[in-house]
Design a protein around this motif. Structure first.
Motif, mmCIF file in Angstrom:
data_model
loop_
_atom_site.group_PDB
_atom_site.id
_atom_site.type_symbol
_atom_site.label_atom_id
_atom_site.label_comp_id
_atom_site.label_asym_id
_atom_site.label_seq_id
_atom_site.Cartn_x
_atom_site.Cartn_y
_atom_site.Cartn_z
ATOM 1 N N LEU A 17 0.807 -1.224 0.000
ATOM 2 C CA LEU A 17 0.000 0.000 0.000
ATOM 3 C C LEU A 17 0.839 1.274 0.000
ATOM 4 C CD1 LEU A 17 -2.794 -1.041 2.523
ATOM 5 C CD2 LEU A 17 -3.004 -0.783 0.049
ATOM 6 N N HIS A 20 -0.053 4.367 -2.055
ATOM 7 C CA HIS A 20 -1.497 4.382 -2.340
ATOM 8 C C HIS A 20 -2.309 5.024 -1.223
ATOM 9 C CE1 HIS A 20 -1.314 1.884 -5.947
ATOM 10 N NE2 HIS A 20 -0.512 1.044 -5.314
ATOM 11 N N VAL A 21 -1.789 5.027 -0.002
ATOM 12 C CA VAL A 21 -2.493 5.602 1.140
ATOM 13 C C VAL A 21 -1.550 6.531 1.895
ATOM 14 C CG1 VAL A 21 -3.969 3.571 1.371
ATOM 15 C CG2 VAL A 21 -1.878 3.730 2.745
ATOM 16 N N THR A 24 -0.716 8.358 8.226
ATOM 17 C CA THR A 24 -1.419 9.341 9.040
ATOM 18 C C THR A 24 -0.643 9.651 10.319
ATOM 19 O OG1 THR A 24 -2.746 7.575 10.036
ATOM 20 C CG2 THR A 24 -3.680 8.735 8.136
ATOM 21 N N GLU A 45 -6.613 8.363 11.659
ATOM 22 C CA GLU A 45 -7.101 7.834 10.389
ATOM 23 C C GLU A 45 -8.260 8.664 9.828
ATOM 24 O OE1 GLU A 45 -6.075 4.829 8.323
ATOM 25 O OE2 GLU A 45 -4.415 5.873 9.314
ATOM 26 N N GLN A 48 -7.008 10.239 6.765
ATOM 27 C CA GLN A 48 -6.638 9.341 5.679
ATOM 28 C C GLN A 48 -7.339 9.748 4.382
ATOM 29 O OE1 GLN A 48 -4.750 7.369 3.730
ATOM 30 N NE2 GLN A 48 -4.328 6.276 5.644
ATOM 31 N N VAL A 49 -6.849 9.266 3.255
ATOM 32 C CA VAL A 49 -7.524 9.446 1.963
ATOM 33 C C VAL A 49 -8.980 8.975 2.103
ATOM 34 C CG1 VAL A 49 -7.575 8.724 -0.452
ATOM 35 C CG2 VAL A 49 -5.377 9.120 0.691
ATOM 36 N N ILE A 55 -9.923 2.974 3.032
ATOM 37 C CA ILE A 55 -9.193 2.946 1.761
ATOM 38 C C ILE A 55 -8.074 1.918 1.804
ATOM 39 C CG2 ILE A 55 -7.606 4.789 2.463
ATOM 40 C CD1 ILE A 55 -9.021 4.320 -1.087
ATOM 41 N N ARG A 56 -7.569 1.609 2.989
ATOM 42 C CA ARG A 56 -6.476 0.649 3.119
ATOM 43 C C ARG A 56 -6.925 -0.746 2.672
ATOM 44 N NH1 ARG A 56 -2.236 2.440 6.465
ATOM 45 N NH2 ARG A 56 -2.628 4.381 7.604
ATOM 46 N N THR A 59 -8.130 -0.890 -1.125
ATOM 47 C CA THR A 59 -7.023 -0.869 -2.084
ATOM 48 C C THR A 59 -6.283 -2.203 -2.089
ATOM 49 O OG1 THR A 59 -6.762 1.523 -1.824
ATOM 50 C CG2 THR A 59 -4.906 0.319 -2.751
ATOM 51 N N GLY A 85 -14.117 4.123 0.214
ATOM 52 C CA GLY A 85 -12.820 3.484 -0.004
ATOM 53 C C GLY A 85 -12.808 2.665 -1.284
#
Length: 326
Positions: A17, A20-21, A24, A45, A48-49, A55-56, A59, A85
């Motif tokens: 990942l 991609h993330v 935080t 978090e 986070q995105v 999203i973790r 993805t 996500g």
């Protein structure tokens, strides 16, 4: 990967990942320490995105798909954070996505899914089954169903937050004695346990839930899965699952120390305190762990170093304004 993810699977997911993330931040605040009676470390978090940890896992799951599976797209069901996500991950990988969402989902979460280009199918919580709708759509489209928590790749992806937290506390030369984390289906807390315990196998990890929806607390106390009564509600929309999942329960029953629970009014106060002292917007489900740290801290954690996971920040603006007006 086997039926249950391992710490090594979570470490692999964290490496996968990267890029991609977001990594935080971890924050501290003396005023909140005084309220809790412990030294608190906040894993944010909510920054986070897409505004949550989800999203973790999304993805990590989508990265497992073959080119043919990517072409057929994905289906997911969620009240919002998992939906966002999956929608963002699908957008990043140029895949079609359908998200099955309850008609009363927070508008900010519905808008986030639409903004990322996913198709939305709304359903009624009381009269329709999201699982049946998602299964039907998955079959019709030849798509891949992306569960919100009971999937080894989802759990491993969420656990990357625990890997980060462990690395950050190691860098701060401050081992945690306890961690409090929200628990809905259990993907975050069980993945986090696998990830963090790579750095410190002795940390005690506690679930955080609303009092009216405390299936994890009751399940851990009884050593069997307990189910919430149908129609049970709380402001914590993001963590209102009926019960622990099969995979997450298999991981959590022996690895979690126990459960904490607080009322909705205490969760609202935690949201206000997060804004006042941390300058953070945290949604109700995302504030559950903070509320438990402040108002239902386990006796064993008092005076200790306690990690608190702020899991999401996607709160409806009108709801947020009402909470602060109160």
């Amino acid at each position: 990967m086997g039926a249950l993810p391992t710490s090594e699977d979570v470490l692999d997911a964290a490496r996968r990942l990267h890029g991609h993330v977001l990594r935080t931040p971890v924050l501290r605040n003396d005023a909140l320490d005084e309220v809790a009676g412990a030294k608190l470390w906040f894993k944010c978090e909510n920054l986070q995105v897409t505004g949550s940890f989800k999203i973790r896992g999304a993805t990590n799951r989508l990265l497992q798909l073959s080119p043919e599976e990517r072409k057929n797209g994905v289906v997911a069901f969620s009240s919002g954070n998992h939906a966002q996500g999956v929608a963002r991950a699908a957008k990043n990988f140029r895949m079609p996505a359908l998200i099955v969402m309850p008609s009363d989902a927070p508008a900010i979460k519905v808008e986030g899914v639409r903004r990322d280009g996913a198709e939305i199918r709304l359903y009624d919580r009381d009269s329709e089954s999201r699982e049946e709708i998602a299964a039907e759509e998955t079959k019709k489209r030849g798509a891949t169903l992306v569960p919100s928590f009971d999937d080894p790749y989802i759990i491993a992806g969420q656990g990357s937050a625990g890997v980060e937290f462990g690395q950050q506390m190691r860098d701060a030369n401050t081992p945690l004695d306890h961690i409090i984390c929200c628990a809905g289906g259990g993907g975050l807390i069980t993945g986090l346990a696998l990830g963090y315990r790579h750095f410190d196998p002795d940390v005690a990890i506690w679930t955080a839930e609303p009092e009216a929806h405390d299936d994890w607390r009751r399940s851990l106390a009884a050593d069997r899965i307990e189910v919430n009564a149908p129609g049970t509600r709380s402001i914590c929309d993001a963590i209102l699952t009926p019960s622990p999942g099969d995979l997450t329960w298999a991981l959590g029953r022996d690895s979690l120390a126990g459960g904490c629970a607080v009322g909705d009014n205490q969760i609202e106060e935690a949201m206000r305190l997060a804004f006042r002292h941390l300058k953070l917007v945290v949604e109700p489900g995302g504030a559950a762990a903070l509320a438990c740290a402040l108002f239902d801290l386990p006796e064993a954690a008092k005076g200790k170093s306690v990690g608190v996971v702020l899991s999401g920040g996607n709160v409806d603006p009108a709801q947020y304004a009402r909470i602060f007006a109160g």
